[in-house]
Scaffold this motif. Structure first.
Motif, mmCIF file in Angstrom:
data_model
loop_
_atom_site.group_PDB
_atom_site.id
_atom_site.type_symbol
_atom_site.label_atom_id
_atom_site.label_comp_id
_atom_site.label_asym_id
_atom_site.label_seq_id
_atom_site.Cartn_x
_atom_site.Cartn_y
_atom_site.Cartn_z
ATOM 1 N N VAL A 35 0.833 -1.202 0.000
ATOM 2 C CA VAL A 35 0.000 0.000 0.000
ATOM 3 C C VAL A 35 0.868 1.252 0.000
ATOM 4 C CG1 VAL A 35 -1.615 1.374 1.378
ATOM 5 C CG2 VAL A 35 -2.019 -1.067 1.058
ATOM 6 N N PHE A 36 1.882 1.270 0.867
ATOM 7 C CA PHE A 36 2.756 2.441 0.935
ATOM 8 C C PHE A 36 3.642 2.564 -0.304
ATOM 9 C CE2 PHE A 36 1.487 2.858 5.303
ATOM 10 C CZ PHE A 36 1.674 4.217 5.574
ATOM 11 N N ILE A 37 3.981 1.439 -0.909
ATOM 12 C CA ILE A 37 4.760 1.488 -2.151
ATOM 13 C C ILE A 37 3.956 2.201 -3.227
ATOM 14 C CG2 ILE A 37 5.572 0.073 -4.091
ATOM 15 C CD1 ILE A 37 7.523 0.123 -1.929
ATOM 16 N N HIS B 16 3.832 10.597 -4.322
ATOM 17 C CA HIS B 16 4.353 11.157 -3.069
ATOM 18 C C HIS B 16 4.084 12.645 -2.921
ATOM 19 C CE1 HIS B 16 7.795 13.209 -5.018
ATOM 20 N NE2 HIS B 16 7.707 12.219 -5.870
ATOM 21 N N GLN B 17 3.894 13.344 -4.034
ATOM 22 C CA GLN B 17 3.676 14.790 -3.951
ATOM 23 C C GLN B 17 2.340 15.145 -3.306
ATOM 24 O OE1 GLN B 17 4.040 12.988 -6.647
ATOM 25 N NE2 GLN B 17 2.582 13.507 -8.286
ATOM 26 N N TYR B 18 1.438 14.157 -3.210
ATOM 27 C CA TYR B 18 0.127 14.410 -2.615
ATOM 28 C C TYR B 18 0.068 14.069 -1.125
ATOM 29 C CZ TYR B 18 -1.267 14.608 -7.526
ATOM 30 O OH TYR B 18 -1.374 14.930 -8.856
ATOM 31 N N TYR B 19 1.140 13.549 -0.579
ATOM 32 C CA TYR B 19 1.121 13.100 0.808
ATOM 33 C C TYR B 19 2.226 13.770 1.611
ATOM 34 C CZ TYR B 19 -1.661 9.492 -1.449
ATOM 35 O OH TYR B 19 -2.598 8.837 -2.197
ATOM 36 N N ALA C 193 7.369 8.599 4.872
ATOM 37 C CA ALA C 193 8.668 8.030 5.212
ATOM 38 C C ALA C 193 8.579 7.135 6.447
ATOM 39 C CB ALA C 193 9.683 9.150 5.444
ATOM 40 N N THR C 194 7.842 7.606 7.464
ATOM 41 C CA THR C 194 7.679 6.814 8.692
ATOM 42 C C THR C 194 6.896 5.536 8.413
ATOM 43 O OG1 THR C 194 7.713 8.812 10.070
ATOM 44 C CG2 THR C 194 6.771 6.819 11.039
ATOM 45 N N GLY C 195 5.824 5.666 7.632
ATOM 46 C CA GLY C 195 5.020 4.489 7.288
ATOM 47 C C GLY C 195 5.815 3.454 6.532
#
Length: 347
Positions: free
Chosen positions: A261-263, A269-272, A278-280
């Motif tokens: 999911v995080f991949i 990434h620009q939306y989060y 990074a932590t997730g």
């Protein structure tokens, strides 16, 4: 991650991969190594050490029992292959631990590629072997006579080799795109997609489909057939082997789904928020690595009831957990063969 494609990455990779080490990003994200001063980082290191110790010892025990203490069979071939995959992965975890603590990749260019590839070889080989085991169980239930005649150790070994070769093939992107670059006085092992930007999305999506969606679809289909067939025929009273396999599959699902999911989130990434992403990714990578020590734990604690576990030694428990499955399937095949024989005489 593609920044956190394995447990050997750190959150800083994210900044440098996507922005090609621009001067602007270098200024924004410049920092000194502070891992050992941060609670989160120290916690992840502690978790990795636990995974390393339990995974190495537990899987070594499974390999020893299935390889030397138990009679060789199709079932022990499956489980020993799973244990070998997990053992090799755990053996290289100290590289991850050192990387997290030092925030510096000190192991060279080759190990950067090799260590990353190991995680995906482990991931793909594990899920492929779970698929093979599920299909094997399904075929044994649907076609018991054929399975009893055709399920041989030699054929099982060939299937295992093919699963490993396919896993190695799907891990090639890590061998191609992993790279080492010096930055701010440190070496960084990261995924370098700068020359082929579209490959980032291709690799992430293909891994999700080949390493998660398709395998789990096959597994769910096989187990649905097994459950329906066994309930209708009521040919086995023992649920132990199915509890073990269900636990193994559930553990893989829980450990690897958050990672995928995080991949996929990282592709946008620009939306989060960067810190959350990074932590997730760090946490989910450690969770994925935890799957490598859960398998031998499940062998022990799913094979017998609570009282029996404490009355028997560790080795006996593990042997009984894995042996029970083979005995149950064998009883099922024998009963099915007998019934099929009686049915044919009436025809």
């Amino acid at each position: 991650m593609e920044m956190a494609d394995d447990v050997y990455d750190t959150s800083e990779d994210y900044n440098y991969i996507e922005d090609n080490f621009t001067a602007k990003e270098e200024h924004v994200f410049q920092h000194q190594p502070t891992c050992l001063k941060e609670v989160q980082c120290v916690s992840l290191i502690a978790v990795s050490v636990v995974i390393f110790l339990l995974g190495l010892c537990g899987n070594a025990l499974v390999i020893w029992i299935t390889g030397f203490k138990m009679k060789k069979s199709v079932n022990t071939t499956w489980y020993m292959s799973l244990a070998i995959s997990d053992f090799v992965f755990c053996a290289f975890l100290p590289l991850s631990i050192a990387h997290m603590a030092l925030e510096d990749w000190i192991f060279g260019h080759f190990m950067c590629k090799f260590a990353s590839s190991l995680m995906f070889i482990n991931m793909f080989s594990s899920i492929f072997l779970l698929v093979v085991i599920s299909v094997d169980r399904c075929v044994s239930v649907m076609f018991p006579v054929w399975a009893q005649n055709q399920r041989t150790i030699q054929k099982a070994s060939v299937v295992v080799v093919l699963a490993w070769l396919l896993a190695i093939g799907l891990s090639i992107p890590s061998m191609i795109f992993r790279d080492v670059r010096s930055h701010l006085g440190r070496n960084i092992c990261f995924n370098n997609y700068s020359q082929y930007p579209d490959s980032h999305k291709t690799v992430a999506v293909s891994r999700f489909i080949a390493g998660f969606i398709v395998p789990f679809t096959v597994i769910i289909f096989c187990y649905s057939i097994i459950i329906v067939r066994l309930r209708n025929n009521k040919m086995t009273k023992s649920s132990k082997p199915f509890r073990v396999m269900t636990a193994l599959i559930a553990a893989f699902f829980i450990c690897w789904l958050p990672y995928h999911v995080f991949i996929l989130l990282e592709l946008k990434h620009q939306y989060y928020d960067h810190s959350i992403l990074a932590t997730g990714l760090k946490i989910c990578t450690s969770l994925a690595a935890a799957n490598s020590f859960l398998n031998p734990v499940l062998y022990v604690f799913m094979g017998n009831d609570f009282k029996q576990k404490f009355k028997s030694c560790l080795l006996a428990r593990m042997e009984n957990a894995m042996g029970e499955e083979g005995r149950t399937i064998s009883r099922y095949l024998s009963r099915s063969s007998s019934m099929d024989g009686r049915a044919s005489t009436h025809i």
